[in-house]
Design an enzyme around this catalytic site. Structure first.
Site, PDB file in Angstrom:
ATOM      1  N   ASP A 186       0.857  -1.175   0.000  1.00 18.72           N
ATOM      2  CA  ASP A 186       0.000   0.000   0.000  1.00 18.72           C
ATOM      3  C   ASP A 186       0.898   1.231   0.000  1.00 18.72           C
ATOM      4  O   ASP A 186       1.756   1.376   0.872  1.00 18.72           O
ATOM      5  CB  ASP A 186      -0.900  -0.022   1.235  1.00 18.72           C
ATOM      6  N   HIS A 211      -3.298  13.793   1.163  1.00 23.51           N
ATOM      7  CA  HIS A 211      -3.489  12.849   2.269  1.00 23.51           C
ATOM      8  C   HIS A 211      -2.268  12.825   3.184  1.00 23.51           C
ATOM      9  O   HIS A 211      -2.395  12.860   4.408  1.00 23.51           O
ATOM     10  CB  HIS A 211      -3.779  11.446   1.739  1.00 23.51           C
ATOM     11  N   GLU A 228     -10.672   3.909   4.017  1.00 23.07           N
ATOM     12  CA  GLU A 228      -9.742   4.613   3.137  1.00 23.07           C
ATOM     13  C   GLU A 228     -10.106   4.263   1.704  1.00 23.07           C
ATOM     14  O   GLU A 228     -10.165   3.083   1.351  1.00 23.07           O
ATOM     15  CB  GLU A 228      -8.285   4.217   3.424  1.00 23.07           C
ATOM     16  N   GLU A 247      -9.263   3.947  -2.027  1.00 20.27           N
ATOM     17  CA  GLU A 247      -8.017   3.778  -2.786  1.00 20.27           C
ATOM     18  C   GLU A 247      -8.285   3.076  -4.117  1.00 20.27           C
ATOM     19  O   GLU A 247      -9.261   2.338  -4.254  1.00 20.27           O
ATOM     20  CB  GLU A 247      -7.024   2.904  -1.992  1.00 20.27           C
ATOM     21  N   ASP A 300      -9.181   0.269   2.544  1.00 20.68           N
ATOM     22  CA  ASP A 300      -8.187  -0.148   3.542  1.00 20.68           C
ATOM     23  C   ASP A 300      -8.651   0.330   4.917  1.00 20.68           C
ATOM     24  O   ASP A 300      -8.161   1.309   5.463  1.00 20.68           O
ATOM     25  CB  ASP A 300      -6.830   0.474   3.177  1.00 20.68           C
ATOM     26  N   ARG A 302      -7.878   3.926  13.802  1.00 17.28           N
ATOM     27  CA  ARG A 302      -6.933   5.041  13.949  1.00 17.28           C
ATOM     28  C   ARG A 302      -6.304   5.112  15.331  1.00 17.28           C
ATOM     29  O   ARG A 302      -5.147   5.515  15.464  1.00 17.28           O
ATOM     30  CB  ARG A 302      -7.630   6.368  13.646  1.00 17.28           C
ATOM     31  N   GLN A 344      -3.675   2.387  15.341  1.00 21.24           N
ATOM     32  CA  GLN A 344      -2.583   2.796  14.448  1.00 21.24           C
ATOM     33  C   GLN A 344      -1.699   3.856  15.099  1.00 21.24           C
ATOM     34  O   GLN A 344      -0.470   3.796  15.027  1.00 21.24           O
ATOM     35  CB  GLN A 344      -3.199   3.337  13.153  1.00 21.24           C
ATOM     36  N   LYS A 385      -4.410  -1.956  10.728  1.00 23.57           N
ATOM     37  CA  LYS A 385      -4.898  -2.147   9.366  1.00 23.57           C
ATOM     38  C   LYS A 385      -5.023  -3.607   8.957  1.00 23.57           C
ATOM     39  O   LYS A 385      -5.715  -3.918   7.992  1.00 23.57           O
ATOM     40  CB  LYS A 385      -3.969  -1.439   8.380  1.00 23.57           C
ATOM     41  N   THR A 410      -8.933  -5.746   4.652  1.00 27.52           N
ATOM     42  CA  THR A 410      -8.856  -4.791   3.550  1.00 27.52           C
ATOM     43  C   THR A 410      -9.804  -5.333   2.485  1.00 27.52           C
ATOM     44  O   THR A 410      -9.699  -6.501   2.114  1.00 27.52           O
ATOM     45  CB  THR A 410      -7.422  -4.716   2.982  1.00 27.52           C
ATOM     46  N   THR A 432      -4.743   6.237   0.508  1.00 30.71           N
ATOM     47  CA  THR A 432      -5.931   7.092   0.497  1.00 30.71           C
ATOM     48  C   THR A 432      -5.814   8.197  -0.545  1.00 30.71           C
ATOM     49  O   THR A 432      -4.788   8.864  -0.635  1.00 30.71           O
ATOM     50  CB  THR A 432      -6.090   7.744   1.880  1.00 30.71           C
ATOM     51  N   GLU A 464      -9.920  12.673   7.768  1.00 34.01           N
ATOM     52  CA  GLU A 464      -9.753  13.971   7.115  1.00 34.01           C
ATOM     53  C   GLU A 464     -11.078  14.689   6.946  1.00 34.01           C
ATOM     54  O   GLU A 464     -11.163  15.905   7.072  1.00 34.01           O
ATOM     55  CB  GLU A 464      -9.095  13.759   5.748  1.00 34.01           C
TER      56      GLU A 464
END
Lengths: 379, 379
Positions: free
Chosen positions: A113, A120, A181, A183, A213, A217, A220, A233, A237, A324, A338
């Site tokens: 990834d 981002h 996320e 992607e 994904d 948070r 993480q 993560k 996915t 992202t 975000e």
């Protein structure tokens, strides 16, 4: 007049009556949502060719087919399209929606990834490392990326269970900050033992998918220094069930934004391109953001060149994702972190659907509903 | 008196006369370096049992066998040992060294490399982040780790080509700081969809290997923030051809060092253990370091519990490694960066051999010679 050859998408399906999955295609403009089992066309005498390629169509996924490389994919795709245009797909090879389950179409050999969106990277630097320059010094010199967990990639439609993790140091709990996320993913192959030049990258891109994904948070944030994300993560996915061939997206290629400083030679393509895909994130029925893939900084060819420049072997079944996709304007962010600045996250029962359109083609969607945390994971 | 049942090690071999690899065992104390092809014993009527397990012995790797779980591995191992003890291994099933190539014994589904040595984490923090606390705040609360690249894991004996990479920002060149890392690896399975409790971890450890996680330190230093290592390590990771079953190492278990602070419940085993393996790093014929695995801070059971606590599915073929094993005393460092402080790195032609002994058993070695950088990777 020659009939227009319909555009197809690759996948693998398990007929409801069977335990065995097989490669299939879908042709939205010719056959709607019907899945066409390729091996059934072979069995009916409608597809002939290299016996090894034909044998690959009896595998449960597309890896063996991807291994044959671009000429074989093109030839098979063209022939399938011609059959559909001629109305020659027999009912025995067609499975209407409701008679099949779409399964993960490839055995993912590695998942890398990247972190290809400047906006981002900037947004996340501000959130995770306030008070320091948001984008690190290396970011504009190479596509920065990390290895994800290949075996927890799931197909669109699979429920995603809220993960446990250390949400603060020493505190195990279900994540309180579950994010998505948005992607683009590139399904790669065939296997190549040597570095892939940036100008030859597209020979190694079988097709395009959407990727969600999912990220915890809080987990993480606690774990990621200094070795990058893992548990935050690795729980799941999601990727599209249907892969759009890169060939079909020729009309969606645009020149990428300029790069400053100019990257090193091995990242400098003669004719750089990026996909102009209009994406949308739908959360429980409401579109909450519309990211634009054309705004990404690093291109797929650059990511593939970076991945292999050290001699790392590319395998049929390698999945590369962009990271992202976030734009500069409000309403184009690719993650809730975000979009909503930590004020709201995914709730149990929320359903996330990622959609994308490029060059007039609807990409395979990614859908997933959040399931509550498992009590089995509580100790 | 019952004959002593010999200790065996699992692998996969390709007889020199064949293109097809098959599961095999080696019994150093009974049959020396001869490889015993298990399917040949089945063909000779010497091994019977569950037809599905027998079918797994015709696969090119051990993944299918690992999927059957601990009871099946034990039963098969015992029976193979009895045959050897009784002198009942026919010549037709035996391949003397020189008549076979040992191949990668498992298809690696994911490779997770931890960072379980406090001394290594301390040394590396000082090297990579001088002037800041060397060990991050999260390190004592969880086994920190990252996903490695599964498809570039190579079997012992495979030459390792010096990788290209950005050795400084924007400068592509063959690494000038090629390092080794001496690690223990745990080959895991069977597939488990739910979190694995720390007290049940050993049901999911098939066996133990040695791992050399080759690293390009200059490339790693440039790339690793904020998402962790990628190109600096993804070019090659070497592992033993022969896997020692965890069962055989019961005599090598010792109590791990104490952990402060006490970790969260899900990392606290009732009867914690760690392997007391004496390791050695040989560089071009000279032993340069003797790391001791018993000094690691985090245990294999804790690594497995951490990997899966978020619901990440464990697969048959998951490889977990400890990260570099470094002790506190000079001469027990697990990497050249720590041993030689940047004054010397690996040269083309250098051969690295990692060896280990635990509970009186010699673990499968890892051997690799450095080949010069490929001109094909220069652009």
């Amino acid at each position: 007049m020659m009939p227009r050859v319909p555009h197809l998408q690759w996948g693998a399906v398990r007929p409801r009556a069977s335990r065995r999955a097989l490669p299939a295609v879908r042709m939205p403009d010719a056959c709607g949502n019907d899945a066409i089992v390729i091996a059934a066309l072979v069995a009916g005498g409608l597809l002939t060719g290299d016996p090894e390629v034909v044998a690959a169509l009896d595998e449960p996924d597309l890896n063996a087919l991807i291994e044959f490389g671009q000429p074989a994919w093109r030839e098979l795709g063209t022939r399938l399209g011609e059959l559909a245009a001629a109305g020659a797909i027999p009912a025995a090879a067609r499975l209407p929606a409701g008679q099949y389950d779409a399964v993960l179409p490839i055995r993912i050999t590695d998942f890398t990834d990247f972190y290809a969106s400047l906006e981002h990277a900037t947004n996340f630097g501000r959130i995770f490392r306030p008070g320091t320059p948001p984008v690190r010094g290396n970011w504009r010199h190479m596509p920065v990326g990390y290895n994800g967990r290949a075996s927890t990639i799931v197909v669109s439609g699979t429920p995603v269970r809220r993960p446990y993790g250390q949400v603060a140091l020493g505190e195990l709990a279900p994540t309180r900050a579950l994010d998505l996320e948005c992607e683009l993913g590139y399904v790669c192959g065939p296997t190549s033992p040597a570095a892939i030049a940036v100008d030859r990258a597209e020979e190694h891109i079988f097709g395009v998918v959407l990727v969600n994904d999912w990220s915890a948070r809080d987990v993480q944030r606690v774990e990621y220094e200094p070795l990058g994300p893992l548990n935050g993560k690795s729980f799941a996915t999601s990727m599209s069930a249907w892969i759009t061939p890169l060939d079909a997206l020729a009309g969606a290629r645009v020149a990428p934004r300029s790069q400053d400083p100019q990257p090193a030679d091995y990242l400098r393509a003669r004719a750089p391109w990026i996909l102009d895909a209009a994406l949308e994130i739908e959360l429980s029925g409401e579109v909450i953001s519309r990211p634009r893939a054309a705004e990404l900084y690093w291109t797929p060819a650059q990511m593939l060149a970076q991945l292999t420049v050290n001699g790392a072997r590319l395998s049929a079944g390698d999945l590369l994702a962009t990271g992202t996709i976030s734009g500069a304007e409000p309403g184009t962010e690719g993650s809730l972190a975000e979009l909503w600045r930590g004020e709201r996250w995914l709730l149990d029962g929320d359903e996330v659907v990622l959609r994308g359109r490029a060059g007039g083609i609807e990409l395979g969607e990614v859908r997933g509903r959040v399931a509550p945390a498992s009590r089995r994971n509580r100790r």
